[in-house]
Enzyme design. Structure first.
Site, PDB file in Angstrom:
ATOM      1  N   GLU A 239      29.605  58.856 -30.223  1.00  0.00           N
ATOM      2  CA  GLU A 239      29.498  58.220 -28.907  1.00  0.00           C
ATOM      3  C   GLU A 239      29.035  59.245 -27.888  1.00  0.00           C
ATOM      4  O   GLU A 239      29.281  60.430 -28.049  1.00  0.00           O
ATOM      5  CB  GLU A 239      30.880  57.680 -28.474  1.00  0.00           C
ATOM      6  CG  GLU A 239      31.454  56.667 -29.435  1.00  0.00           C
ATOM      7  CD  GLU A 239      32.933  56.363 -29.159  1.00  0.00           C
ATOM      8  OE1 GLU A 239      33.437  56.768 -28.095  1.00  0.00           O
ATOM      9  OE2 GLU A 239      33.557  55.743 -30.029  1.00  0.00           O
TER      10      GLU A 239
ATOM     11  N   LYS B 122      29.462  61.327 -24.649  1.00  0.00           N
ATOM     12  CA  LYS B 122      30.623  61.742 -23.860  1.00  0.00           C
ATOM     13  C   LYS B 122      30.254  61.575 -22.392  1.00  0.00           C
ATOM     14  O   LYS B 122      29.428  62.295 -21.852  1.00  0.00           O
ATOM     15  CB  LYS B 122      31.006  63.192 -24.162  1.00  0.00           C
ATOM     16  CG  LYS B 122      32.287  63.613 -23.458  1.00  0.00           C
ATOM     17  CD  LYS B 122      32.802  64.933 -24.035  1.00  0.00           C
ATOM     18  CE  LYS B 122      34.193  65.269 -23.533  1.00  0.00           C
ATOM     19  NZ  LYS B 122      34.247  65.592 -22.124  1.00  0.00           N
TER      20      LYS B 122
ATOM     21  N   ASP C 264      30.424  61.666 -18.478  1.00  0.00           N
ATOM     22  CA  ASP C 264      30.998  62.603 -17.519  1.00  0.00           C
ATOM     23  C   ASP C 264      31.529  61.839 -16.304  1.00  0.00           C
ATOM     24  O   ASP C 264      30.863  61.707 -15.290  1.00  0.00           O
ATOM     25  CB  ASP C 264      29.928  63.614 -17.096  1.00  0.00           C
ATOM     26  CG  ASP C 264      30.554  64.824 -16.443  1.00  0.00           C
ATOM     27  OD1 ASP C 264      31.793  64.960 -16.507  1.00  0.00           O
ATOM     28  OD2 ASP C 264      29.810  65.633 -15.866  1.00  0.00           O
TER      29      ASP C 264
ATOM     30  N   TYR D  27      35.796  52.855 -24.506  1.00  0.00           N
ATOM     31  CA  TYR D  27      35.510  53.460 -25.804  1.00  0.00           C
ATOM     32  C   TYR D  27      36.706  53.615 -26.733  1.00  0.00           C
ATOM     33  O   TYR D  27      36.591  54.153 -27.812  1.00  0.00           O
ATOM     34  CB  TYR D  27      34.833  54.819 -25.625  1.00  0.00           C
ATOM     35  CG  TYR D  27      35.522  55.730 -24.618  1.00  0.00           C
ATOM     36  CD1 TYR D  27      36.803  56.210 -24.827  1.00  0.00           C
ATOM     37  CD2 TYR D  27      34.851  56.113 -23.453  1.00  0.00           C
ATOM     38  CE1 TYR D  27      37.420  57.035 -23.907  1.00  0.00           C
ATOM     39  CE2 TYR D  27      35.465  56.948 -22.524  1.00  0.00           C
ATOM     40  CZ  TYR D  27      36.754  57.403 -22.766  1.00  0.00           C
ATOM     41  OH  TYR D  27      37.359  58.216 -21.848  1.00  0.00           O
TER      42      TYR D  27
ATOM     43  N   CYS E  10      21.816  88.060  12.949  1.00  0.00           N
ATOM     44  CA  CYS E  10      21.917  86.644  12.599  1.00  0.00           C
ATOM     45  C   CYS E  10      20.684  85.897  13.121  1.00  0.00           C
ATOM     46  O   CYS E  10      20.358  85.987  14.304  1.00  0.00           O
ATOM     47  CB  CYS E  10      23.186  86.053  13.207  1.00  0.00           C
ATOM     48  SG  CYS E  10      23.284  84.267  12.994  1.00  0.00           S
TER      49      CYS E  10
ATOM     50  N   CYS F 253      21.775  83.437  16.107  1.00  0.00           N
ATOM     51  CA  CYS F 253      22.319  83.845  17.402  1.00  0.00           C
ATOM     52  C   CYS F 253      21.972  85.279  17.773  1.00  0.00           C
ATOM     53  O   CYS F 253      22.398  85.766  18.822  1.00  0.00           O
ATOM     54  CB  CYS F 253      23.835  83.660  17.423  1.00  0.00           C
ATOM     55  SG  CYS F 253      24.711  84.813  16.353  1.00  0.00           S
TER      56      CYS F 253
ATOM     57  N   CYS G  17      28.783  86.900  10.439  1.00  0.00           N
ATOM     58  CA  CYS G  17      28.087  86.923  11.709  1.00  0.00           C
ATOM     59  C   CYS G  17      29.127  87.232  12.784  1.00  0.00           C
ATOM     60  O   CYS G  17      30.215  86.663  12.781  1.00  0.00           O
ATOM     61  CB  CYS G  17      27.451  85.552  11.952  1.00  0.00           C
ATOM     62  SG  CYS G  17      26.964  85.290  13.656  1.00  0.00           S
TER      63      CYS G  17
END
Ligand code: IVH
Length: 678
Positions: free
Chosen positions: A113, A115, A117, A224, A407, A410, A425
């Site tokens: 079968e 499987k 998820d 199943y 950054c 900024c 930052c």
């Protein structure tokens, strides 16, 4: 004698049950949507006129009232086992050889079968009516999710044919990939964060308190396994069991096959692997079961799993693509996370356009550079990952990536604090990226829970200059908001009412909203119970904080450092003067149940990709676990990253279990003992 009304009600319900079965279970509709709608309308009208005739299995009764209690515990009549994994043909052959030894002969066939998820569910039908649905939980006791499972159209409320007196059936609830993509497209439109993967989204959907929310999620199911049955037919094989389930109108995966030998199992695995993304659901392997139930009984179970079945895990699919650029994100705590912008590539069933690179150290460890051809993968339950570069395709003159000194959002300095994996930052709330993420988190569910304040609204408020720090949320005025395009009285009133309601959140929510490193919902609750007010917490020492059960030194350090930061003190003052309540009028209730890692001690060694050592420690402590410096017989597990050194050898000698990073993530999500399966 049933009245005409009763007869018509029965006719309508039968017709709708049949139509549902054709549409959702067999994927082969028999009547048009318009015909279906007209039958449904007639049924609703009749039931409205005669509520005394409404039955619990009527097609109109899928979505029930919201729950105000926690999900009740359900003890499974038969334990819900997990499966042992095999990862190669050799391991599969070894399994077969063991079975042959135990049985004294070659097994009489197998059922292969897919499987799925998703998440395991046990559904009980009594006299053919759905009466209960439960999660797997720890295998013995799960949670009652009946009201939510009833909303899944592919789950019949009533069985067809000749159902037994009582039957428990097991299967997997999943979110179709197409539904997942639609959902994320909608999130993007709303400016909300995308969901990570179909499995987690399905799991989150069945744990909603309001079934109407679950109903919106377009979940589906494959059944199943037959569990406890009273008064059913004599079944002698798994193959017949599947057929029997299908005959009763349950959704059974047509991709299953009965095969005779290991060679045929190998073929099935190969075919499944090739076609794994052709389905509208995710699979992470193949489940092989002994077909004969008598043989299953003969070989039996280990403590954790049946000996008569194994899961053949499929490796995550890998593809190559170009890493076009490395960019950075500034998150709500100011942490800087680099990520790869990829030439879009379809892998693991979805198109990937970017992938996190965690931190600069990780980029250097993997040696990936802008312009590289890279290998990417996406395991079913893992976010997209750059595995590494294809060095033979590297362009000459490519450069090692360095964290920018400033950054990009900024222009403040980016610094690398000692002992931490992530750079930061230094712009505080003046950094628009940080502020945006902070506000989004602050307003989110589990924190201040301000309905209507998602990314889209946050962005609007930021762009209009109405918000410079989180306290400004509480100073918004209707007149300004009404100027926005598309905003009428109702939306403005709703938003302001939601904001107003947030002034009185319990302290635990406020603490979660403040985004203190390592302070999630559970820790926030413990802190709220112990201190009762933000002022008291801000005066506490590390020692005061570590006295609380389940809170270790790493969390305590982070709380104290947060309280010492003048910017945070300022924010707290501004929240207080904006009328936000920062204390509980009555002590908060203790957390129900113990923490998942309570009483367990761990050792962390080597380099983890996604966490610094300190972060890993804090995550363990948050869940009630302890982290020690050396491996002993009392160590529950060693978390081993790259280059683990002598601790790994010691753990192996002592027989202490070793978890790699993936297993560690699973440990954090599911607790110990659940991390290697599912
Ligand atoms: S049989 C005792 N069949 O995999 C038999 N499980 O690791 C146990 N799963 O908890 C289950 N597809 O959630 C079985 N066709 C399938 C499955 C399947 C997915 C999941 C299930 C289970 C886990 C076991």
């Amino acid at each position: 004698m049933p009245s005409d009304t009763e007869l018509r009600l029965t006719e309508l319900r039968d017709a709708l049950h049949r139509a549902n079965h054709r549409y959702y279970v067999l994927d082969d509709p028999e009547i048009s949507d318009a015909e279906y709608d007209s039958l449904m309308r007639e049924l609703v009208a009749l039931e409205t006129a005669h509520p005394e005739y409404i039955t619990i299995d009527s097609p109109t009764q899928r979505v029930g009232a919201p729950l105000d209690e926690a999900f009740a515990a359900v003890t499974h009549r038969q334990r819900m086992f997990s499966l042992d994994n095999v990862e190669s043909i050799e391991e599969l052959e070894a399994w077969q050889a063991r079975l042959e030894r135990t049985l004294g002969r070659d097994p009489n066939g197998y059922v292969c079968e897919q499987k799925i998820d998703g998440l395991a569910v046990s559904i009980t039908y009594s006299e053919g009516r759905l009466v209960q649905a439960a999660t797997r939980g720890d295998g013995s006791v799960g949670e009652d999710i009946t009201a939510n499972v009833r909303t899944i159209d592919a789950v019949p409320l009533r069985l067809m044919g000749d159902p037994p007196q009582l039957m428990e059936v097991r299967g997997e609830i999943y979110m179709p990939v197409s539904a997942f993509e639609t959902l994320n497209a909608r999130q993007a439109e709303l400016g909300e964060k995308p969901y990570v993967n179909p499995r987690n989204t399905a799991a989150g959907s069945v744990r909603q308190k309001d079934p109407a929310k679950t109903a919106e999620r377009a979940l589906s199911i494959w059944l199943y396994q037959v569990g406890h049955v009273v008064g059913g037919p004599e079944l002698s094989t798994q193959w017949d069991s599947l057929q029997w389930l299908a005959d009763m109108g349950l959704r059974v995966n047509p991709a299953s096959r009965r095969v005779d030998d290991v060679a045929a199992i190998e073929d099935y695995v190969a075919t499944t692997e090739k076609g794994r993304h052709a389905n509208d659901y995710e699979i992470d392997g193949v489940v092989v079961k002994l077909d004969e139930l008598r043989e299953q009984d003969e070989v039996g179970y280990t403590a954790k799993s049946p000996r008569w079945a194994v899961a053949f895990k499929l490796p995550p699919e890998e593809k190559t693509t170009t890493l076009e650029e490395i960019r950075i994100n500034v998150g709500r705590t100011g942490a800087v996370t680099p990520y790869a912008v990829l030439d879009p590539v379809f892998v693991g069933g979805v198109t990937i356009t970017n992938a996190t690179l965690h931190n600069e150290g990780e980029i250097h460890r993997k040696d990936v550079r802008e312009g590289d051809t890279v290998v990417v993968r996406r395991a079913g339950d893992v976010i997209p990952e750059v595995v590494g570069p294809v060095l033979s395709k590297r362009a000459t003159g490519s450069k090692i990536w360095r964290m920018p000194a400033e950054c990009p959002f900024c222009s403040n300095a980016i610094v690398q604090p000692e002992g931490e994996a992530k750079a930061r930052c230094t712009g505080g709330f003046s950094c628009p990226s940080r502020l945006r993420e902070y506000l989004y988190h602050f307003a989110s569910r589990g924190a201040m829970d301000i309905e209507g304040l998602g990314y889209k609204t946050v962005d609007l408020l930021l762009n209009e200059g109405l918000i410079r720090d989180p306290a400004d949320i509480f100073r918004l005025e209707a007149a300004r908001l009404l100027e926005f395009e598309g905003w009428g009285e109702t939306s403005v009133d709703n938003l302001l009412a939601a904001i107003d309601a947030a002034r009185d959140r319990p302290l635990a929510r406020v603490l979660t909203a403040l985004g203190i490193d390592h302070v999630g919902g559970t820790v926030a609750r413990s802190l709220a119970i112990r201190f009762g007010s933000l002022t008291a917490l801000m005066e506490a020492s590390e020692d005061d904080i570590t006295e609380i059960e389940g809170i270790g030194p790493e969390i305590a350090r982070s709380v104290v450092a947060w309280a010492d930061d003048p910017d945070n003190r300022d924010l707290v003052d501004r929240l207080a003067s904006a009328g936000v309540r920062l204390a509980d009028p009555e002590p908060a209730e203790p957390v129900a149940g113990s923490l998942p890692l309570a009483g367990l001690s761990f050792v962390v060694t080597g380099t983890l990709g996604g966490f610094s050592r300190n972060e890993a420690k804090a995550l363990i402590e948050e869940r009630g676990g302890k982290v020690t410096g050396s491996v002993s017989g009392k160590t529950a597990a060693l978390i081993a990253g790259a280059s683990p050194g002598s601790k790994l050898a010691k753990a192996e000698t002592l027989g202490v279990r070793v978890l790699d990073e993936d297993a560690f993530v699973a440990l954090l999500e599911d607790g110990l003992g659940n991390e290697s399966v599912d």
